[in-house]
Design a protein around this motif. Structure first.
Motif, mmCIF file in Angstrom:
data_model
loop_
_atom_site.group_PDB
_atom_site.id
_atom_site.type_symbol
_atom_site.label_atom_id
_atom_site.label_comp_id
_atom_site.label_asym_id
_atom_site.label_seq_id
_atom_site.Cartn_x
_atom_site.Cartn_y
_atom_site.Cartn_z
ATOM 1 N N GLN A 121 -37.558 -36.438 -34.581
ATOM 2 C CA GLN A 121 -38.071 -37.363 -33.634
ATOM 3 C C GLN A 121 -37.494 -38.704 -33.775
ATOM 4 O OE1 GLN A 121 -42.272 -37.555 -34.627
ATOM 5 N NE2 GLN A 121 -42.429 -35.203 -34.409
ATOM 6 N N PRO A 122 -38.129 -39.491 -32.522
ATOM 7 C CA PRO A 122 -37.276 -40.842 -32.389
ATOM 8 C C PRO A 122 -37.777 -41.817 -33.593
ATOM 9 C CG PRO A 122 -38.615 -40.385 -30.593
ATOM 10 C CD PRO A 122 -38.735 -39.191 -31.448
ATOM 11 N N ARG A 123 -37.159 -42.800 -34.070
ATOM 12 C CA ARG A 123 -37.630 -43.788 -35.057
ATOM 13 C C ARG A 123 -38.783 -44.613 -34.484
ATOM 14 N NH1 ARG A 123 -34.205 -47.691 -38.753
ATOM 15 N NH2 ARG A 123 -35.937 -48.787 -39.640
ATOM 16 N N PRO A 124 -39.969 -44.781 -35.014
ATOM 17 C CA PRO A 124 -40.849 -45.621 -34.791
ATOM 18 C C PRO A 124 -40.515 -47.303 -34.441
ATOM 19 C CG PRO A 124 -41.599 -44.943 -36.615
ATOM 20 C CD PRO A 124 -40.297 -44.378 -36.278
ATOM 21 N N PRO A 125 -41.053 -47.771 -33.289
ATOM 22 C CA PRO A 125 -40.897 -49.287 -33.189
ATOM 23 C C PRO A 125 -41.192 -50.174 -34.461
ATOM 24 C CG PRO A 125 -42.502 -48.760 -31.890
ATOM 25 C CD PRO A 125 -42.168 -47.345 -32.491
ATOM 26 N N ARG A 126 -40.683 -51.276 -34.712
ATOM 27 C CA ARG A 126 -41.163 -52.107 -35.509
ATOM 28 C C ARG A 126 -42.028 -53.345 -34.875
ATOM 29 N NH1 ARG A 126 -39.872 -51.756 -41.179
ATOM 30 N NH2 ARG A 126 -38.047 -50.249 -41.548
ATOM 31 N N ILE A 127 -41.701 -53.547 -33.698
ATOM 32 C CA ILE A 127 -42.401 -54.563 -32.949
ATOM 33 C C ILE A 127 -43.546 -54.095 -31.975
ATOM 34 C CG2 ILE A 127 -41.982 -56.394 -31.298
ATOM 35 C CD1 ILE A 127 -39.041 -56.465 -32.142
ATOM 36 N N PHE A 128 -44.867 -54.657 -32.170
ATOM 37 C CA PHE A 128 -45.833 -54.250 -31.671
ATOM 38 C C PHE A 128 -46.626 -55.495 -30.844
ATOM 39 C CE2 PHE A 128 -45.273 -51.393 -35.033
ATOM 40 C CZ PHE A 128 -45.305 -50.209 -34.257
ATOM 41 N N SER A 129 -47.117 -55.393 -29.606
ATOM 42 C CA SER A 129 -47.625 -56.455 -28.842
ATOM 43 C C SER A 129 -49.100 -56.397 -29.243
ATOM 44 C CB SER A 129 -47.797 -55.925 -27.366
ATOM 45 O OG SER A 129 -48.654 -56.630 -26.847
ATOM 46 N N ALA A 130 -49.525 -57.649 -29.526
ATOM 47 C CA ALA A 130 -50.995 -57.983 -29.960
ATOM 48 C C ALA A 130 -52.010 -57.404 -28.862
ATOM 49 C CB ALA A 130 -51.064 -59.530 -29.734
ATOM 50 N N ASP A 131 -51.878 -57.486 -27.606
ATOM 51 C CA ASP A 131 -52.553 -56.863 -26.683
ATOM 52 C C ASP A 131 -52.552 -55.199 -26.971
ATOM 53 O OD1 ASP A 131 -53.942 -56.586 -24.161
ATOM 54 O OD2 ASP A 131 -52.339 -55.835 -23.222
ATOM 55 N N ASP A 132 -51.498 -54.598 -27.182
ATOM 56 C CA ASP A 132 -51.657 -53.138 -27.567
ATOM 57 C C ASP A 132 -52.596 -52.967 -28.864
ATOM 58 O OD1 ASP A 132 -50.278 -52.380 -25.180
ATOM 59 O OD2 ASP A 132 -48.447 -52.412 -26.593
ATOM 60 N N ILE A 133 -52.642 -53.745 -29.749
ATOM 61 C CA ILE A 133 -53.430 -53.559 -30.950
ATOM 62 C C ILE A 133 -54.811 -53.783 -30.755
ATOM 63 C CG2 ILE A 133 -53.714 -54.738 -33.366
ATOM 64 C CD1 ILE A 133 -50.619 -55.096 -33.413
ATOM 65 N N LEU A 134 -54.999 -54.927 -30.064
ATOM 66 C CA LEU A 134 -56.301 -55.236 -29.612
ATOM 67 C C LEU A 134 -57.093 -54.469 -28.746
ATOM 68 C CD1 LEU A 134 -56.009 -59.246 -29.427
ATOM 69 C CD2 LEU A 134 -57.230 -58.056 -31.149
ATOM 70 N N ALA A 135 -56.303 -53.680 -28.021
ATOM 71 C CA ALA A 135 -56.898 -52.661 -27.067
ATOM 72 C C ALA A 135 -57.106 -51.299 -27.664
ATOM 73 C CB ALA A 135 -55.954 -52.719 -25.756
ATOM 74 N N GLY A 136 -56.646 -51.092 -28.947
ATOM 75 C CA GLY A 136 -56.680 -49.938 -29.471
ATOM 76 C C GLY A 136 -55.521 -48.918 -29.135
ATOM 77 N N ARG A 137 -54.328 -49.290 -28.214
ATOM 78 C CA ARG A 137 -53.336 -48.351 -27.925
ATOM 79 C C ARG A 137 -52.534 -48.356 -29.095
ATOM 80 N NH1 ARG A 137 -54.301 -51.627 -23.056
ATOM 81 N NH2 ARG A 137 -52.743 -53.058 -23.893
ATOM 82 N N VAL A 138 -52.346 -48.956 -30.020
ATOM 83 C CA VAL A 138 -51.510 -48.598 -31.265
ATOM 84 C C VAL A 138 -52.362 -48.562 -32.309
ATOM 85 C CG1 VAL A 138 -50.110 -49.835 -32.750
ATOM 86 C CG2 VAL A 138 -49.806 -50.279 -30.359
#
Length: 89
Positions: free
Chosen positions: A2-19
Motif C-alpha cells: 500500500q502507498p505510504r500515508p501522508p504526514r501533512i493534513f489540512s485543518a479543514d479536512d480534520i475539522l470536517a471529519g474527512r481525516v
C-alpha cells in the motif's frame, strides 16, 4: 504494498471529519490551514474582532486532535503549520 500515508493534513479536512488519525501508523504529523483559507484573503488577521483566519482554523483542528491523543510539538512562526505527535500510552 500500500502507498505510504501522508504526514501533512489540512485543518479543514480534520475539522470536517474527512481525516481520521485513530489508526495512523506514524507518531508525527503536520497540520496546516486549508489552501482555501490561505488564498481567500484570510491572511488579513484582525485580532480585535476575532477573525484570525487560517491560524484559528489550524489551531481549532489542533485542539480537536489533542482530545484524541495527540500533542503539539511546535507551531511555526508564520502560523502555517503545527507539528504534532501521538502521545505514547
Amino acid at each position: 504494498m500500500q502507498p505510504r500515508p501522508p504526514r501533512i493534513f489540512s485543518a479543514d479536512d480534520i475539522l470536517a471529519g474527512r481525516v481520521s488519525l485513530d489508526g495512523y501508523p506514524f507518531r508525527y504529523i503536520y497540520v496546516t490551514p486549508s489552501a482555501a483559507s490561505l488564498f481567500s484573503g484570510g491572511a488579513g488577521f484582525r485580532l480585535k474582532t476575532g477573525n484570525n483566519g487560517p491560524p484559528d482554523q489550524m489551531l481549532s483542528a489542533v485542539e480537536l486532535l489533542e482530545t484524541r491523543g495527540w500533542e503539539v510539538v511546535t507551531v511555526d512562526v508564520g502560523a502555517q503549520a503545527t507539528c504534532m505527535r501521538r502521545i505514547r500510552t
